[in-house]
Write an enzyme that holds these catalytic residues in place. Sequence first.
Site, mmCIF file in Angstrom:
data_model
loop_
_atom_site.group_PDB
_atom_site.id
_atom_site.type_symbol
_atom_site.label_atom_id
_atom_site.label_comp_id
_atom_site.label_asym_id
_atom_site.label_seq_id
_atom_site.Cartn_x
_atom_site.Cartn_y
_atom_site.Cartn_z
ATOM 1 N N ARG A 1 0.827 -1.208 0.000
ATOM 2 C CA ARG A 1 0.000 0.000 0.000
ATOM 3 C C ARG A 1 0.863 1.260 0.000
ATOM 4 O O ARG A 1 0.477 2.273 -0.586
ATOM 5 C CB ARG A 1 -0.978 0.007 1.175
ATOM 6 C CG ARG A 1 -2.029 1.108 1.063
ATOM 7 C CD ARG A 1 -3.062 1.049 2.170
ATOM 8 N NE ARG A 1 -4.189 0.192 1.873
ATOM 9 C CZ ARG A 1 -5.330 0.591 1.314
ATOM 10 N NH1 ARG A 1 -5.479 1.859 0.951
ATOM 11 N NH2 ARG A 1 -6.322 -0.244 1.114
ATOM 12 N N GLU B 1 -9.369 6.242 7.772
ATOM 13 C CA GLU B 1 -7.949 6.475 7.531
ATOM 14 C C GLU B 1 -7.622 7.745 6.745
ATOM 15 O O GLU B 1 -6.624 8.417 7.059
ATOM 16 C CB GLU B 1 -7.346 5.264 6.806
ATOM 17 C CG GLU B 1 -7.297 4.025 7.670
ATOM 18 C CD GLU B 1 -6.956 2.782 6.868
ATOM 19 O OE1 GLU B 1 -5.946 2.137 7.182
ATOM 20 O OE2 GLU B 1 -7.720 2.462 5.930
#
Length: 765
Positions: A311, A720
Amino acid sequence: MTVAKPLPHDAAHLHVTGQARYVDDIPTPAHCLHLVFGLSDIAHGIITEIDLDPVRQAPGVLAVLTADDLPFDNDVSPSAHDEPLLSKGEIFYLGQPIFLVIAESYLAARKAARLGEITYDERPAILTIDDAMAANSRFEDGPRIYAKGDVERAISEAPHQVRGSIEVGGQEHFYLEGQAAVALPQEGGDMIVHSSTQHPTEIQHKVAEAIGQPMHSVRVEVRRMGGGFGGKESQGNALAVACAVAARATGRPCKMRYDRDDDMMVTGKRHDLRINYHVGFDDEGRIAGVDFTHLMRCGWAQDLSLPVADRAMLHADNAYHLPTARVTSHRLKTHTQSATAFRGFGGPQGMVGIERVLDHIAHFLGRDGLEVRRRNFYASGGSISRTIKPHTTHYGMEVTDFILHEMVEALEVSSDYHARRAAVAEWNARNPLLKKGIALTPVKFGISFTLTHLNQAGALVHVYQDGSIHLNHGGTEMGQGLFQKVAQVAADRFGVPLAAVKITATDTGKVPNTSATAASSGSDLNGMAVKIACDEIRDRMARCLAELHQADPAKVVFRDGHVEVGADRLSFAEAAALTYQNRVSLSATGFYKTPKLQWDRIKGYGRPFFYFAYGAAVTEVVIDTLTGENRILRADILHDCGASLNPALDIGQIEGGYVQGAGWLTTEELVWDDKGRLRTHAPSTYKIPACSDRPDIFNVALWDGQNREETIYRSKAVGEPPFMLGISAFLALSDAVAACGADYPALDAPATAERILAAVNRVHA
């Protein structure tokens, strides 16, 4: 309509009065035992001799277990089966559990754990990125590479080039409720586990392996956590497994919670890394090509490091179209705590890299950083037509929903950005000691688990004959307000007041095979699963009532606590009772899987995300050039939540995410000594942001829009993405340091007072 209302957290009154019940608050059963690990005090070596008799003879101690005493699987890894609960003889980090003390009280267990006499053959420890690279110590055979185009040619042919490197520190989760678990042995070898975990099914799986039972013999319940931030996605496994093994061995309930010092010594952190970059660009600051190298320190066991590193690579573009790009990622194995999931899951680290690049370009050209950023933005989603091909990321995904052009323009106006930048320049010209800085940075964050099969959720909904509604889903509540949002969805589907809906503790016995509450997907996945279950029951009720009233089922309306069937109007309770009396089921399961995903992590190509969430922040700071001390003066945030399910909860998440992100990049410094001992293992030495560290002026607004993808009520995830808004604070500090001289500050993170002072001195020199 219950959805979209700014309602308070469902347990807010319990939180502020201290009545909210966490794992350690559950009344302990009679004869409950307490557990503590005995920990290693070296980073790497072989146990040559171990004497635990003093531990066994300590007051209150019932038993002491080592790896040889474990009946079945000695593993608590979420991935590669490489993380033993108790050391098998080799030590891989300072703080690794070696033995387990089972005692009549927590204090007795804690005192006894310190009495173990262990002799080691100490070996050289690999502690740093440089150590790991020199030893070729890594978790994959070589680096993972995602690439687009001919990077060397693009950079070499560009009018300008810069090179640089940035160190990005890790971060301790510092959840207010530490890791905790309780295991209650049942008849027939079954086990009930209460765990402070974001991933009940993972706990169920690891406990079942450890006690030699199938998963159906283990039930895991999670009512709430006092914070998680990713630190309870896999790190709770050890406590739950230890409790279950001890409960199986003794036949008595067993409880374990880490002392804060042990919690910080034993558990993993955010991955720290070094990012090297080489970029080519034109006179306007447009990037022609960029080459990133990520050197990520993963710790001693694999844990979730591979998807975290993936990621970080995926977010190496942030909001910017990179015509050619290469990201090379080294996943390095070291004798330190196994780094783990943390809010953003590697995405923040990747974004810091590209934001540093653009900051460096702007300084090189003498331009405003915002001007350079805007020139590199992806094409606006509103301007993409059938005849214009949208921009693609460096991993091949088309970006069709880009809204940062419009969002940044709105934030420029609302924050008075340009006038304030001019005022900062004027201040800096007049003040030799205190320097101000300002920065506007965007966020584009992909929403979905990059491990595609995790993008699924289930729900169980009951409507009782009195009209009350009981629902359960696979998500966990860690303070973010997920339960309230999902309850709002259920209330809206049935057209009843929110008070009619009760969500009970997450329970693997009610909803199986749950994914972790992570990847910002809690509301997306579980909200849709609950909607599907509610709609199934509602449709059954409508068909039953329509048949009884000779009406069209499609015209039965649920609203305002009533059900309208033709000319008749029943209360929801009456409708539920009537449906029950006609022998129609008022219970349903719901299942949802995220559509459109297609991702090959080995090739680094496809569509790993369902959609992107966007945001932007302007931060203004001041530094003292004599000490490096600094303050955040003001933050202005505009964030994209789509059509918000609950604006009050979303704004709270945005505020908290920004402060936590700014803390990561400014005050939260993890320090290991040359023996591998974590020296910042308590709040006396590890500095999370305090209430007084928040901006004096803190403006947060939600972008007025809807998700273009079909999510729950067209909302967007908000767990997030706001964390990365804190990057603007870091770059504002860099801007303030840049005012001290002509050279680029090359500030590392976290930008502590010491690092800021060193950068000021470099620039002065």
